[in-house]
Design a protein around this motif. Sequence first.
Motif, PDB file in Angstrom:
ATOM      1  N   CYS A  12      -4.081  64.596  45.270  1.00  0.00           N
ATOM      2  CA  CYS A  12      -4.734  65.716  45.941  1.00  0.00           C
ATOM      3  C   CYS A  12      -6.232  65.704  45.665  1.00  0.00           C
ATOM      4  O   CYS A  12      -6.659  65.459  44.536  1.00  0.00           O
ATOM      5  CB  CYS A  12      -4.141  67.039  45.468  1.00  0.00           C
ATOM      6  SG  CYS A  12      -2.357  67.187  45.781  1.00  0.00           S
ATOM      7  N   VAL A  13      -7.018  65.971  46.700  1.00  0.00           N
ATOM      8  CA  VAL A  13      -8.472  66.068  46.573  1.00  0.00           C
ATOM      9  C   VAL A  13      -8.858  67.505  46.883  1.00  0.00           C
ATOM     10  O   VAL A  13      -8.564  68.027  47.965  1.00  0.00           O
ATOM     11  CB  VAL A  13      -9.195  65.094  47.521  1.00  0.00           C
ATOM     12  CG1 VAL A  13     -10.710  65.264  47.415  1.00  0.00           C
ATOM     13  CG2 VAL A  13      -8.809  63.648  47.196  1.00  0.00           C
ATOM     14  N   LEU A  28      -0.892  53.792  53.196  1.00  0.00           N
ATOM     15  CA  LEU A  28      -1.702  54.865  52.639  1.00  0.00           C
ATOM     16  C   LEU A  28      -1.957  55.880  53.746  1.00  0.00           C
ATOM     17  O   LEU A  28      -2.494  55.530  54.805  1.00  0.00           O
ATOM     18  CB  LEU A  28      -3.033  54.336  52.111  1.00  0.00           C
ATOM     19  CG  LEU A  28      -4.005  55.409  51.582  1.00  0.00           C
ATOM     20  CD1 LEU A  28      -3.441  56.085  50.335  1.00  0.00           C
ATOM     21  CD2 LEU A  28      -5.371  54.818  51.271  1.00  0.00           C
ATOM     22  N   LEU A  29      -1.552  57.124  53.515  1.00  0.00           N
ATOM     23  CA  LEU A  29      -1.728  58.184  54.509  1.00  0.00           C
ATOM     24  C   LEU A  29      -2.782  59.162  54.010  1.00  0.00           C
ATOM     25  O   LEU A  29      -2.671  59.698  52.902  1.00  0.00           O
ATOM     26  CB  LEU A  29      -0.409  58.915  54.742  1.00  0.00           C
ATOM     27  CG  LEU A  29      -0.429  60.075  55.749  1.00  0.00           C
ATOM     28  CD1 LEU A  29      -0.776  59.575  57.145  1.00  0.00           C
ATOM     29  CD2 LEU A  29       0.913  60.808  55.768  1.00  0.00           C
ATOM     30  N   LEU A  30      -3.817  59.382  54.823  1.00  0.00           N
ATOM     31  CA  LEU A  30      -4.880  60.337  54.514  1.00  0.00           C
ATOM     32  C   LEU A  30      -4.658  61.605  55.320  1.00  0.00           C
ATOM     33  O   LEU A  30      -4.576  61.554  56.549  1.00  0.00           O
ATOM     34  CB  LEU A  30      -6.252  59.757  54.890  1.00  0.00           C
ATOM     35  CG  LEU A  30      -6.848  58.667  54.011  1.00  0.00           C
ATOM     36  CD1 LEU A  30      -8.103  58.120  54.694  1.00  0.00           C
ATOM     37  CD2 LEU A  30      -7.195  59.201  52.655  1.00  0.00           C
ATOM     38  N   LEU A  31      -4.578  62.743  54.656  1.00  0.00           N
ATOM     39  CA  LEU A  31      -4.356  64.022  55.324  1.00  0.00           C
ATOM     40  C   LEU A  31      -5.499  64.958  54.968  1.00  0.00           C
ATOM     41  O   LEU A  31      -5.610  65.408  53.817  1.00  0.00           O
ATOM     42  CB  LEU A  31      -3.024  64.626  54.891  1.00  0.00           C
ATOM     43  CG  LEU A  31      -1.767  63.806  55.222  1.00  0.00           C
ATOM     44  CD1 LEU A  31      -0.561  64.365  54.493  1.00  0.00           C
ATOM     45  CD2 LEU A  31      -1.517  63.781  56.714  1.00  0.00           C
ATOM     46  N   VAL A  61      -3.071  60.588  50.209  1.00  0.00           N
ATOM     47  CA  VAL A  61      -4.238  61.347  49.758  1.00  0.00           C
ATOM     48  C   VAL A  61      -4.237  62.647  50.551  1.00  0.00           C
ATOM     49  O   VAL A  61      -4.375  62.631  51.777  1.00  0.00           O
ATOM     50  CB  VAL A  61      -5.553  60.579  49.980  1.00  0.00           C
ATOM     51  CG1 VAL A  61      -6.749  61.461  49.625  1.00  0.00           C
ATOM     52  CG2 VAL A  61      -5.573  59.307  49.143  1.00  0.00           C
ATOM     53  N   LEU A  62      -4.048  63.765  49.857  1.00  0.00           N
ATOM     54  CA  LEU A  62      -3.902  65.066  50.492  1.00  0.00           C
ATOM     55  C   LEU A  62      -5.098  65.942  50.147  1.00  0.00           C
ATOM     56  O   LEU A  62      -5.295  66.314  48.980  1.00  0.00           O
ATOM     57  CB  LEU A  62      -2.610  65.733  50.019  1.00  0.00           C
ATOM     58  CG  LEU A  62      -2.337  67.162  50.472  1.00  0.00           C
ATOM     59  CD1 LEU A  62      -2.181  67.226  51.990  1.00  0.00           C
ATOM     60  CD2 LEU A  62      -1.087  67.718  49.787  1.00  0.00           C
ATOM     61  N   VAL A  63      -5.922  66.251  51.143  1.00  0.00           N
ATOM     62  CA  VAL A  63      -7.040  67.172  50.966  1.00  0.00           C
ATOM     63  C   VAL A  63      -6.544  68.567  51.315  1.00  0.00           C
ATOM     64  O   VAL A  63      -6.050  68.801  52.420  1.00  0.00           O
ATOM     65  CB  VAL A  63      -8.231  66.788  51.867  1.00  0.00           C
ATOM     66  CG1 VAL A  63      -9.357  67.819  51.735  1.00  0.00           C
ATOM     67  CG2 VAL A  63      -8.747  65.407  51.505  1.00  0.00           C
ATOM     68  N   THR A  64      -6.643  69.487  50.372  1.00  0.00           N
ATOM     69  CA  THR A  64      -6.135  70.834  50.612  1.00  0.00           C
ATOM     70  C   THR A  64      -6.873  71.836  49.744  1.00  0.00           C
ATOM     71  O   THR A  64      -7.475  71.475  48.733  1.00  0.00           O
ATOM     72  CB  THR A  64      -4.623  70.912  50.311  1.00  0.00           C
ATOM     73  OG1 THR A  64      -4.164  72.242  50.525  1.00  0.00           O
ATOM     74  CG2 THR A  64      -4.322  70.518  48.876  1.00  0.00           C
ATOM     75  N   HIS A  65      -6.842  73.118  50.193  1.00  0.00           N
ATOM     76  CA  HIS A  65      -7.379  74.204  49.382  1.00  0.00           C
ATOM     77  C   HIS A  65      -6.274  75.010  48.720  1.00  0.00           C
ATOM     78  O   HIS A  65      -6.553  75.924  47.950  1.00  0.00           O
ATOM     79  CB  HIS A  65      -8.209  75.161  50.257  1.00  0.00           C
ATOM     80  CG  HIS A  65      -9.478  74.563  50.748  1.00  0.00           C
ATOM     81  ND1 HIS A  65      -9.640  74.131  52.037  1.00  0.00           N
ATOM     82  CD2 HIS A  65     -10.655  74.303  50.119  1.00  0.00           C
ATOM     83  CE1 HIS A  65     -10.868  73.649  52.187  1.00  0.00           C
ATOM     84  NE2 HIS A  65     -11.492  73.746  51.040  1.00  0.00           N
ATOM     85  N   LYS A  66      -5.021  74.711  49.073  1.00  0.00           N
ATOM     86  CA  LYS A  66      -3.910  75.523  48.608  1.00  0.00           C
ATOM     87  C   LYS A  66      -3.366  74.975  47.289  1.00  0.00           C
ATOM     88  O   LYS A  66      -2.706  73.942  47.247  1.00  0.00           O
ATOM     89  CB  LYS A  66      -2.798  75.541  49.662  1.00  0.00           C
ATOM     90  CG  LYS A  66      -3.244  76.055  51.026  1.00  0.00           C
ATOM     91  CD  LYS A  66      -3.649  77.524  50.933  1.00  0.00           C
ATOM     92  CE  LYS A  66      -4.048  78.063  52.289  1.00  0.00           C
ATOM     93  NZ  LYS A  66      -2.938  78.058  53.243  1.00  0.00           N
ATOM     94  N   LEU A  67      -3.631  75.682  46.197  1.00  0.00           N
ATOM     95  CA  LEU A  67      -3.205  75.205  44.899  1.00  0.00           C
ATOM     96  C   LEU A  67      -1.682  75.223  44.763  1.00  0.00           C
ATOM     97  O   LEU A  67      -1.115  74.439  44.000  1.00  0.00           O
ATOM     98  CB  LEU A  67      -3.846  76.052  43.799  1.00  0.00           C
ATOM     99  CG  LEU A  67      -5.374  75.974  43.749  1.00  0.00           C
ATOM    100  CD1 LEU A  67      -5.919  76.807  42.605  1.00  0.00           C
ATOM    101  CD2 LEU A  67      -5.851  74.544  43.631  1.00  0.00           C
ATOM    102  N   GLY A  68      -1.027  76.107  45.495  1.00  0.00           N
ATOM    103  CA  GLY A  68       0.429  76.104  45.495  1.00  0.00           C
ATOM    104  C   GLY A  68       0.977  74.806  46.070  1.00  0.00           C
ATOM    105  O   GLY A  68       1.974  74.268  45.578  1.00  0.00           O
ATOM    106  N   GLU A  69       0.331  74.283  47.110  1.00  0.00           N
ATOM    107  CA  GLU A  69       0.747  73.011  47.699  1.00  0.00           C
ATOM    108  C   GLU A  69       0.504  71.866  46.726  1.00  0.00           C
ATOM    109  O   GLU A  69       1.310  70.942  46.621  1.00  0.00           O
ATOM    110  CB  GLU A  69      -0.019  72.772  49.004  1.00  0.00           C
ATOM    111  CG  GLU A  69       0.299  73.780  50.080  1.00  0.00           C
ATOM    112  CD  GLU A  69      -0.615  73.664  51.285  1.00  0.00           C
ATOM    113  OE1 GLU A  69      -0.522  74.523  52.173  1.00  0.00           O
ATOM    114  OE2 GLU A  69      -1.431  72.715  51.344  1.00  0.00           O
TER     115      GLU A  69
END
Length: 546
Positions: free
Chosen positions: A40-41, A158-161, A191-199
């Motif tokens: 996660c990024v 490699l999957l970039l999201l 590689v998962l870019v997200t703002h959701k800390l639960g995710e």
Amino acid sequence: MSTAAPSPAALDITGLGKSFGAVRALDDVRLTVAAGTVHCVLGENGAGKSTLCHVIGGSLAPDSGALTLYGEPYAPRRPADALAAGIAMVHQHFSLVPTLTVGENLRLLRLRDLPGRLARVREEYGLALDLDARVSALPVGVRQRVEIVKALLREPRLLLLDEPTGVLGAPEVEALLATCRRIADAGRAVVLVTHKLGEVARAGDAATVLRGGRVAGGGPLAELPPDRLVPLMIGRPAQDLDTSLAETIGLAAAGPAPARTGGVEGAAPPVLRLRELTVRRPDGSYALQDVTLDVGAGEVVGVAGVEGNGQSELMAVLGGSLAPDGGCLELAGRDLTRAAPRERTRAGLGVVPEDRHHEGCVPALSVAENLFLGRLGEFRRAGVFLDRAALHRAAAEVMSAHGIRAAGPTAPMSSLSGGNQQKAVMARELGLDPLRCLAAAQPTRGLDVGAVDAVHTRVRQAARAGAGVLLVSSELGELLALCDRVAVAYRGRLLGPVDPREPGARDRIAHLMLGTAAPAHEAGDAAAPQSPDDAPPVPLPSKDPR
């Protein structure tokens, strides 16, 4: 005794740098993504996350640094190089052709055995699509699903999201996180870019936090619980977050919830009145059916619901891009049912659409021009010439007040990160004078922790100043914490309302959203409808019945 050599990392980045003029977007970024993991990024809007994804995906060339992919040097010069290397990316902004059907968009990939690949994606990940549906008619969440399927059809290693869950409902989010887990368990990497800390907690194995284009910290998530990630992201403890902010970013409730506005005492008739709004689809089915709703001055009214139950059409009617087949829309007693968008803006109706990139802004125009769309006449000299110096000064003040990160007021809107575009759209609508009612769909979608906090604060401020607020959100915690009443969109109707403060409010809203039997009220109350399909649309009056 021989020891097997460790397998190379799926992706290894060292000393990565990228500048846009004087702006240093990435500075000495170092990142290792192990094969078989979800990495996660995290970071604030403008921290460099999307720039990093674009470098990995081949659409941007770095100024410095080196990348290796499964132990081999990797230096893509274009997206086709990334695809050939086995990297697929799901962008923040959709790449679909809206005038084509879903099937036609997928055929543009020119893949062998497309039907077979579609069947495997449907079977393995549970992602089914209506191939005959026209993309322009799809809700935003379904369009995101098409983008994800496009990436999976290439069977990437490699999957970039890039912020993939912002437009998805809760069931779709869970399905996507499960998909990420399956890809990693198969030995590939995500590689998962997200703002959701639960995710992050549910799907991730490791995380890297970017701040100002540099790595602020990171490591295995077993050693980085959310209360340690928050300070890395925003520089203040997780315990300082109020309930609405904590729930929106996927944390357990932290600090106390701020008091609701509750409407203005002795308010005049509702600022926003919707009466029996009806919208039919081309096939004759109802997108909206007899929707009746009041929003009082100083009141925050929420609309919850699974994506595709009429929320998009409701916002389109409010914004003026869709004419209803029946019913009326009034703002402060004025009929705006057939009014043009500019006329609605002048009347004091601010609208933040769910698709900020395609509907909320004009990417080719400057940030300054977007901030004052529909109000550029305020900066005319002699009634003819645009006073750009005055426009840019005013835009700079708005950008500073709302934390909009860009190279300056003259920067094209397309150069901003998705989160900063959202900030700009919110700032524009909140800046209307007068602002009688703000209708916002997914206002915190794609925003970082600090920006979510700022949006919640500004929504409360607008209500306290006497504006009505209609908040359409997929974040149930956000609605429960911010709203005075919550209606539920289900099959084109509005059910409810539900008082967020009543016992069992969350469960009742969830049942209405899913179309299952709603729990009965506490003893002494009338029984709740046994099924939304049996319940008539319920008018939602404001607190002042006049």
